[in-house]
Design a protein around this motif. Sequence first.
Motif, short mmCIF file in Angstrom:
data_model
loop_
_atom_site.label_atom_id
_atom_site.label_comp_id
_atom_site.label_asym_id
_atom_site.label_seq_id
_atom_site.Cartn_x
_atom_site.Cartn_y
_atom_site.Cartn_z
N SER A 194 -4.09 2.51 -5.75
CA SER A 194 -4.31 2.13 -7.20
C SER A 194 -3.73 3.45 -7.91
O SER A 194 -3.00 3.48 -8.90
N GLU A 195 -4.16 4.62 -7.42
CA GLU A 195 -3.58 5.86 -8.13
C GLU A 195 -2.20 6.04 -7.83
O GLU A 195 -1.45 6.54 -8.69
N PHE A 196 -1.52 5.73 -6.83
CA PHE A 196 -0.20 5.72 -6.66
C PHE A 196 0.67 4.71 -7.73
O PHE A 196 1.58 5.21 -8.24
N LEU A 197 -0.05 3.54 -7.85
CA LEU A 197 0.60 2.68 -8.73
C LEU A 197 0.52 2.93 -10.44
O LEU A 197 1.23 2.95 -11.27
N LYS A 198 -0.69 3.88 -10.31
CA LYS A 198 -0.92 4.15 -11.94
C LYS A 198 0.27 5.58 -12.17
O LYS A 198 0.60 5.45 -13.17
N GLU A 199 0.45 6.20 -11.15
CA GLU A 199 1.68 7.21 -11.45
C GLU A 199 2.89 6.52 -11.56
O GLU A 199 3.55 7.18 -12.55
N LYS A 200 2.87 5.46 -10.67
CA LYS A 200 4.48 4.93 -11.10
C LYS A 200 4.65 3.88 -12.19
O LYS A 200 5.72 4.24 -13.09
N TYR A 201 3.26 3.58 -12.83
CA TYR A 201 3.36 2.95 -14.14
C TYR A 201 3.57 4.05 -15.18
O TYR A 201 4.31 3.66 -16.13
N LYS A 202 3.18 5.17 -15.16
CA LYS A 202 3.32 6.18 -16.28
C LYS A 202 4.62 6.57 -16.23
O LYS A 202 5.42 7.11 -17.15
N ASN A 206 10.86 1.23 -18.26
CA ASN A 206 11.01 0.11 -18.83
C ASN A 206 10.15 -0.73 -18.84
O ASN A 206 9.33 -0.50 -17.82
N ALA A 207 10.01 -1.83 -19.86
CA ALA A 207 9.00 -2.86 -19.65
C ALA A 207 9.03 -3.48 -18.31
O ALA A 207 7.88 -4.09 -18.07
N VAL A 208 10.07 -3.91 -17.88
CA VAL A 208 10.04 -4.59 -16.81
C VAL A 208 9.41 -4.20 -15.61
O VAL A 208 8.69 -4.86 -14.74
N ASP A 209 9.69 -2.89 -15.22
CA ASP A 209 9.10 -1.95 -14.03
C ASP A 209 7.65 -1.95 -14.37
O ASP A 209 6.74 -2.03 -13.36
N LYS A 210 7.17 -1.64 -15.60
CA LYS A 210 5.70 -1.67 -15.86
C LYS A 210 5.15 -3.02 -15.67
O LYS A 210 3.81 -2.84 -15.14
N VAL A 211 5.94 -4.09 -15.83
CA VAL A 211 5.35 -5.39 -15.57
C VAL A 211 5.24 -5.64 -14.28
O VAL A 211 3.89 -6.15 -13.56
N LYS A 212 5.99 -5.37 -13.43
CA LYS A 212 5.95 -5.50 -11.87
C LYS A 212 4.82 -4.56 -11.42
O LYS A 212 4.04 -5.09 -10.52
N ILE A 213 4.67 -3.46 -11.72
CA ILE A 213 3.82 -2.41 -11.25
C ILE A 213 2.28 -2.92 -11.79
O ILE A 213 1.28 -2.91 -10.74
N PHE A 214 2.28 -3.68 -12.76
CA PHE A 214 0.70 -4.00 -13.21
C PHE A 214 0.37 -5.21 -12.43
O PHE A 214 -0.49 -5.34 -12.05
N LYS A 215 1.33 -6.04 -12.14
CA LYS A 215 1.24 -7.27 -11.47
C LYS A 215 0.64 -6.88 -9.97
O LYS A 215 -0.06 -7.41 -9.24
N LEU A 216 1.41 -5.69 -9.28
CA LEU A 216 0.95 -5.32 -8.04
C LEU A 216 -0.34 -4.79 -8.18
O LEU A 216 -1.19 -5.02 -7.09
N SER A 217 -0.87 -4.03 -9.17
CA SER A 217 -2.13 -3.29 -9.17
C SER A 217 -3.26 -4.63 -9.36
O SER A 217 -4.45 -4.36 -8.95
N THR A 218 -2.88 -5.83 -9.83
CA THR A 218 -3.74 -6.66 -10.19
C THR A 218 -3.99 -7.44 -8.60
O THR A 218 -5.10 -8.17 -8.54
N HIS A 219 -3.11 -7.23 -7.69
CA HIS A 219 -3.45 -7.74 -6.51
C HIS A 219 -4.19 -6.98 -5.37
O HIS A 219 -4.57 -7.06 -4.21
#
Length: 654
Positions: A194-202, A206-219
């Motif tokens: 979760s912390e790893f994905l948050k760092e990647k999200y920050k 671009n919006a596309v990468d953020k959406v992908k990372i957000f979807k991964l965090s929901t799993h």
Amino acid sequence: MFLKTDILKAISFRNPVRLPLSYWLLVGIRFVLTILPQRGYIHPDEFFQNVEVMAGDILTVDVARTWEFNPNFPIRNIFVPKMIFGPPLHLIRLTNPFTKHYLNIDLRTPYYLLVIPRVFICLLSLINDYCLYRICVLYGQNFRNRLTIFASSYIVLVYCCRSFSNAFEMIFFSILLYLVAKCMFKSDNVIYHSEFLKEKYKAATNAVDKVKIFKLSTHLPAHSFNHVMLISAVVVIGIFNRPTFAGFAFPPVFFWLQRGLGSKIVGFKDFHYRILLFILSGAPIALLLILIDSGYYGYLTMADIESLKISWDNWVVTPLNFLRYNTDTKNLTEHGLHPRWLHLAVNVPLLFNVLGVLALITLSVNVYRFIRGQYKKLPRIQSITGLMLFSLIIPVALLSLFPHQEPRFIIPVLVPLVYLYGNHLHPNESDAPSTRKLKVMLKSMWYILNILFSIFYGFIHQGGIYPLANSLHREIKANYGMHTHVIITHSYSLPSYLLQLESTSIVWKDKKTGHKYRLVPTTFIHRFGSLPVKDLLVKIDKDLSNAESLLHKNKKPYRFYVASPCSLEKEIRSEASKYGNFDLVEDFSFYPHFCSEALPSFPSNRDQFCVANDIFHKNESHAIDLNLFDRFLCFLKRFCLKLYRVHSFTSYNR
């Protein structure tokens, strides 16, 4: 970038691997020793706190209900004994008519009554092995070495196959450790990703990468309240089984509550939510167990429920009564007071020998490092090592506060002990030659000491009680209806359920006259503990006179027996010779029988009692000198239990 499958794979269990052949061999030995059976008798509580009472309820036989089950002030919960001993005892009750008819096997004999419940407990003891195995696999530790060390411990081979409430406490403790370790492993992985994905999200531009990372965090799976209901159930049932389980449960529960504290996604709010949900999950189970105890001990009846006349007097909380009883030093004095260092200095080395000493040395080194401020050399607190370390230290420390300390009280800590130090007994390729030799020596000592303790506690300690029960059972069955008096002295109490005496608590009503009748007992077991021999003979004379009186009054023949350690034979015969109305005739001698209440003294070179009893040189003069070897054999032969038949000179009874 992590994919969903990568994250799920990271937080899942590793595939189990084959267990070593040496472990399966030790499991086989565990069952063989149970079936033989083990004649040893560790402590009266292994019978009188569980199986004795349950046998009386299920098989409807006469039993000795100890003070712990006194309805006026009960301190033992009835749910755990019923769940554990209900199945094997009901199996005996239901199948015995068929085995007697078709196989000519009577299951209601001492052997099957002893072995069948023990086999069931032995099966349950495998839960300890499984939990240790799963924890090792979960954290990538060497489970082969640890399982072999664990299964070779005499605690597992002897204590865990007996009907001790401490053995059940160990099972609950193992389950709790496994559940908490599983939750910690999952939480650590989820928080890390979760912390790893948050760092990647920050860091995403671009919006596309953020959406992908957000979807991964929901799993990412939920982890904060994992197994809360199961953990709370184990804790509550464990405390009702033995309130001391609170000391064992404290470290695992604390580690479960504080998982992830200090990270960016877990705060004190989560900590308090976990406490609240833990209490709410355990409350219904506690109320159910209180209800079961209140009904069993007669505080709550169906009439009370139907009339809705229920007050505080209708409830009994056995763990609370347990604490009230054991916090009174006067009560503990009756069971024996011990120094508070006994667990640490004596019981830990006695139970865990090499591992116990190794743990004490290692913990002393860690304490020294802590005092010197060498914190980097200490184990990390929020880790599986921290969990096991505190689960080892805290229970022993808390139980050391009580002045009554028996070794079996701390047997549950074997699981964290083996996890922490079990692998230290196996040489590694990186070890220096001197270190390898030391580990081989320690490993050999571990096996030798556990073999010796298994033999001693499994077959020698109070080993004459079971064959005595066998002998008395045959005697009572062969002379059904004859009054039988048995006096047992300087030995542990004989479990009454092994004799299968008809219950005298059942009352039936004559339909014609309306009179109520109760079965008159024909077998009388007199337990005099360690009564001095002089007072013992007074009791024998008194009980014999009562038996004679009943004989002449009702013309009912009787048999009178005295069971005593062989070490007291000379003293008992000497004192009995002062009475002219009876004589003691030896019927049986059960060997071996180690009894600390009457340890024999080493014979001198002119100990004529050895010769007089035809132990050596029976055809030679009584003035002969015994050599050291003969004296040693004479000494060993005194570790037995003798059964005397009392013959009255004033009676025509035979």
